[in-house]
Write a protein that holds these residues in place. Structure first.
Motif, mmCIF file in Angstrom:
data_model
loop_
_atom_site.group_PDB
_atom_site.id
_atom_site.type_symbol
_atom_site.label_atom_id
_atom_site.label_comp_id
_atom_site.label_asym_id
_atom_site.label_seq_id
_atom_site.Cartn_x
_atom_site.Cartn_y
_atom_site.Cartn_z
ATOM 1 N N VAL A 1 26.271 -20.808 -45.795
ATOM 2 C CA VAL A 1 27.380 -21.629 -46.555
ATOM 3 C C VAL A 1 27.441 -21.875 -47.986
ATOM 4 O O VAL A 1 28.312 -21.747 -48.729
ATOM 5 N N GLY A 2 25.952 -22.182 -48.446
ATOM 6 C CA GLY A 2 25.951 -22.435 -49.816
ATOM 7 C C GLY A 2 26.191 -21.151 -50.582
ATOM 8 O O GLY A 2 26.620 -21.213 -51.665
ATOM 9 N N PRO B 1 24.169 -28.407 -48.965
ATOM 10 C CA PRO B 1 24.082 -26.793 -49.287
ATOM 11 C C PRO B 1 25.375 -26.346 -50.256
ATOM 12 O O PRO B 1 25.115 -25.510 -51.015
ATOM 13 N N ALA C 1 29.578 -20.806 -50.849
ATOM 14 C CA ALA C 1 30.354 -21.368 -51.999
ATOM 15 C C ALA C 1 29.962 -21.155 -53.267
ATOM 16 O O ALA C 1 30.988 -21.236 -54.205
ATOM 17 N N LEU C 2 29.138 -20.567 -53.403
ATOM 18 C CA LEU C 2 28.544 -19.784 -54.458
ATOM 19 C C LEU C 2 29.438 -18.864 -55.128
ATOM 20 O O LEU C 2 29.883 -18.756 -56.365
ATOM 21 N N ALA D 1 33.275 -19.991 -55.870
ATOM 22 C CA ALA D 1 33.184 -20.420 -57.294
ATOM 23 C C ALA D 1 32.898 -19.691 -58.450
ATOM 24 O O ALA D 1 33.687 -19.692 -59.187
ATOM 25 N N ALA D 2 31.803 -18.773 -58.305
ATOM 26 C CA ALA D 2 31.521 -17.910 -59.380
ATOM 27 C C ALA D 2 32.172 -16.534 -59.439
ATOM 28 O O ALA D 2 32.461 -15.974 -60.434
ATOM 29 N N PHE E 1 34.909 -25.213 -47.154
ATOM 30 C CA PHE E 1 33.375 -25.381 -46.550
ATOM 31 C C PHE E 1 32.829 -26.587 -45.996
ATOM 32 O O PHE E 1 31.976 -26.499 -45.490
ATOM 33 N N ALA E 2 33.387 -27.642 -46.582
ATOM 34 C CA ALA E 2 32.814 -29.117 -46.346
ATOM 35 C C ALA E 2 33.165 -29.157 -44.677
ATOM 36 O O ALA E 2 31.846 -29.502 -44.191
ATOM 37 N N ILE F 1 37.788 -24.845 -52.162
ATOM 38 C CA ILE F 1 36.175 -24.812 -51.782
ATOM 39 C C ILE F 1 35.905 -25.829 -50.828
ATOM 40 O O ILE F 1 35.271 -25.614 -49.960
ATOM 41 N N VAL F 2 35.932 -27.076 -51.339
ATOM 42 C CA VAL F 2 35.517 -28.261 -50.491
ATOM 43 C C VAL F 2 36.325 -28.188 -49.234
ATOM 44 O O VAL F 2 35.732 -28.425 -48.292
ATOM 45 N N GLU G 1 34.698 -25.804 -61.981
ATOM 46 C CA GLU G 1 36.058 -26.482 -62.050
ATOM 47 C C GLU G 1 36.282 -26.593 -63.387
ATOM 48 O O GLU G 1 37.365 -26.537 -63.977
ATOM 49 N N ARG H 1 36.390 -17.432 -58.119
ATOM 50 C CA ARG H 1 36.935 -18.493 -59.076
ATOM 51 C C ARG H 1 38.040 -19.169 -58.432
ATOM 52 O O ARG H 1 39.230 -19.563 -59.132
ATOM 53 N N PRO I 1 39.739 -22.727 -56.969
ATOM 54 C CA PRO I 1 39.738 -24.040 -57.292
ATOM 55 C C PRO I 1 38.882 -24.846 -56.341
ATOM 56 O O PRO I 1 38.748 -24.632 -55.378
ATOM 57 N N LEU I 2 38.079 -25.945 -57.021
ATOM 58 C CA LEU I 2 37.183 -26.641 -56.200
ATOM 59 C C LEU I 2 37.638 -27.327 -55.101
ATOM 60 O O LEU I 2 37.125 -27.307 -54.077
ATOM 61 N N PRO I 3 38.938 -28.121 -55.149
ATOM 62 C CA PRO I 3 39.422 -28.789 -53.677
ATOM 63 C C PRO I 3 39.689 -27.648 -52.898
ATOM 64 O O PRO I 3 38.959 -28.060 -51.703
ATOM 65 N N MET J 1 20.238 -22.779 -62.913
ATOM 66 C CA MET J 1 20.016 -21.684 -61.741
ATOM 67 C C MET J 1 18.650 -22.184 -61.222
ATOM 68 O O MET J 1 18.447 -22.113 -59.812
#
Lengths: 183, 186
Positions: free
Chosen positions: B145-146, A119, B149-150, B153-154, B167-168, B163-164, A31, B157, B159-161, B126
């Motif tokens: 799930v992990g 995770p 999420a990877l 994000a990678a 996936f949360a 993704i959370v 981020e 690209r 945004p984190l909100p 890593m």
């Protein structure tokens, strides 16, 4: 004017990121990369990766990279502004929550939730590694140098994953290999 | 257990200053050592509780623990002293590093050196992720799930909100489902 709006973007951006930084600082690195490289263009991907590496050489919580980013944007003021934005809101939260203790920390439902969230945090940390590796390899001048940077990353991954030795060894090895072969 | 010692205000600041200054490669190990073993401010169990709570809240967990431990012994003044102690050393060193970067970060002789360190640091991150996953041994659906999420994000690209937000709930639901099944199997 531009300086002031940069400072403003720095503080609001990091304050927002800090509130998402559950489970340590490295998970929010993607981020930060979005904010610093992709949206604001304060530095390129290699500059970001280098500053992260340099911040690892400083002691302290592993969010110190935020200070180096602030420095690049607005000097010493930027460094303090960025650190304050990254630490201030969460410090206030911790201050308010200090009474919530044992009962919460060991609650079963909390552990179940945590098991579902960790995770994701690990996935985000891995994503940080991928972005940093891409940044470090991108700045290499030639194909050979790119391959070499990738090889250093790979070797360091395996070392940290498979041994219990201090990660400072891989940073030192990376420095020696980089200085002797990447130039 | 009962032989813990409440720190004075200067001791609180100095103890945390030591933790910050020695915490190369992460402060967590030093924080425990200074607080529990050397200075005996808290018992092992009390410290683990404070740290666990610090982990649930956003922000660096050792930093959060500093706020809570400082407040426990000396209220607001304690929280401020512990926090500033923790950051004073690292910030001073960070200023020196920033000056170093400005002077040499892109000069021909030093740039390859820095790039080698950057490549190694990327691998360090890593490797840490792999190590955490190995220690935790999450069930296969949570590994998935992990990995998603990877990728989000990678590669995508996102945004984190976002993704959370996506996936949360998924991760928590999968974890709850597994807990229910384990309960039902008893």
């Amino acid at each position: 004017m531009s300086e002031e709006s940069d400072l403003w973007a720095l503080m609001t951006g990091f304050a927002a990121i800090s509130l998402l930084s559950v489970g340590g600082g490295i998970a929010v690195l993607p981020e930060m990369h979005r904010l610093v490289v992709e949206q604001q263009g304060w530095m390129d991907s290699l500059g970001f990766a280098k500053r992260f590496a340099l911040a690892q050489a400083a002691p302290g919580p592993n969010i110190m990279v935020v200070g180096l980013i602030g420095w690049e944007v607005a000097g010493l003021i930027g460094m303090f502004a960025a650190m304050l934005a990254m630490c201030g809101p969460t410090t206030l939260l911790a201050y308010g929550f200090f009474r919530l203790r044992a009962s919460l920390g060991t609650a079963l439902w909390l552990r179940v939730i945590e098991r579902g969230m960790v995770p994701i945090a690990i996935g985000l940390i891995a994503a940080s590694g991928v972005l940093l590796a891409t940044g470090a390899a991108a700045g290499a001048g030639s194909t050979v140098a790119t391959v070499l940077a990738a090889a250093i990353t790979l070797g360091s991954t395996v070392f940290v994953w498979r041994t219990r030795r201090s990660p400072l060894w891989v940073l030192a090895a990376g420095a020696v290999l980089g200085a002797s072969l990447l130039g | 257990m009962s032989d813990t010692v409440a720190p004075t205000k200067p001791a609180l600041f100095l103890g945390y200053a030591k933790i910050g200054l020695l915490g190369f490669g992460g402060v967590a190990a030093w924080a425990r050592r200074v607080i529990v073993e050397e200075r005996r401010w808290l018992s092992e169990r009390d410290y683990a509780e404070v740290l666990g709570l610090g982990q649930i809240l956003p922000g660096p967990n050792v930093g959060n623990a500093a706020v809570m431990i400082g407040r426990r012994f000396h209220g607001l003044a304690g929280a401020l002293l512990a926090t500033s102690g923790l950051y004073v050393g690292p910030l001073a060193i960070l200023v020196a590093l920033a000056v170093f970067y400005d002077l040499y970060g892109t000069t021909p002789g030093v740039a390859p050196f820095m790039q080698g360190v950057a490549a190694a640091a990327a691998g360090m991150v890593m490797g840490t992720a792999l190590k955490m996953a190995g220690n935790l041994k999450p069930p296969i659906e949570l590994v998935a799930v992990g990995v998603l999420a990877l990728a989000a994000a990678a590669v995508l690209r996102l945004p984190l909100p976002l993704i959370v937000l996506v996936f949360a709930p998924l991760g928590v639901w999968l974890s709850l489902r597994r807990a229910w099944r384990a309960e039902a199997a008893k």
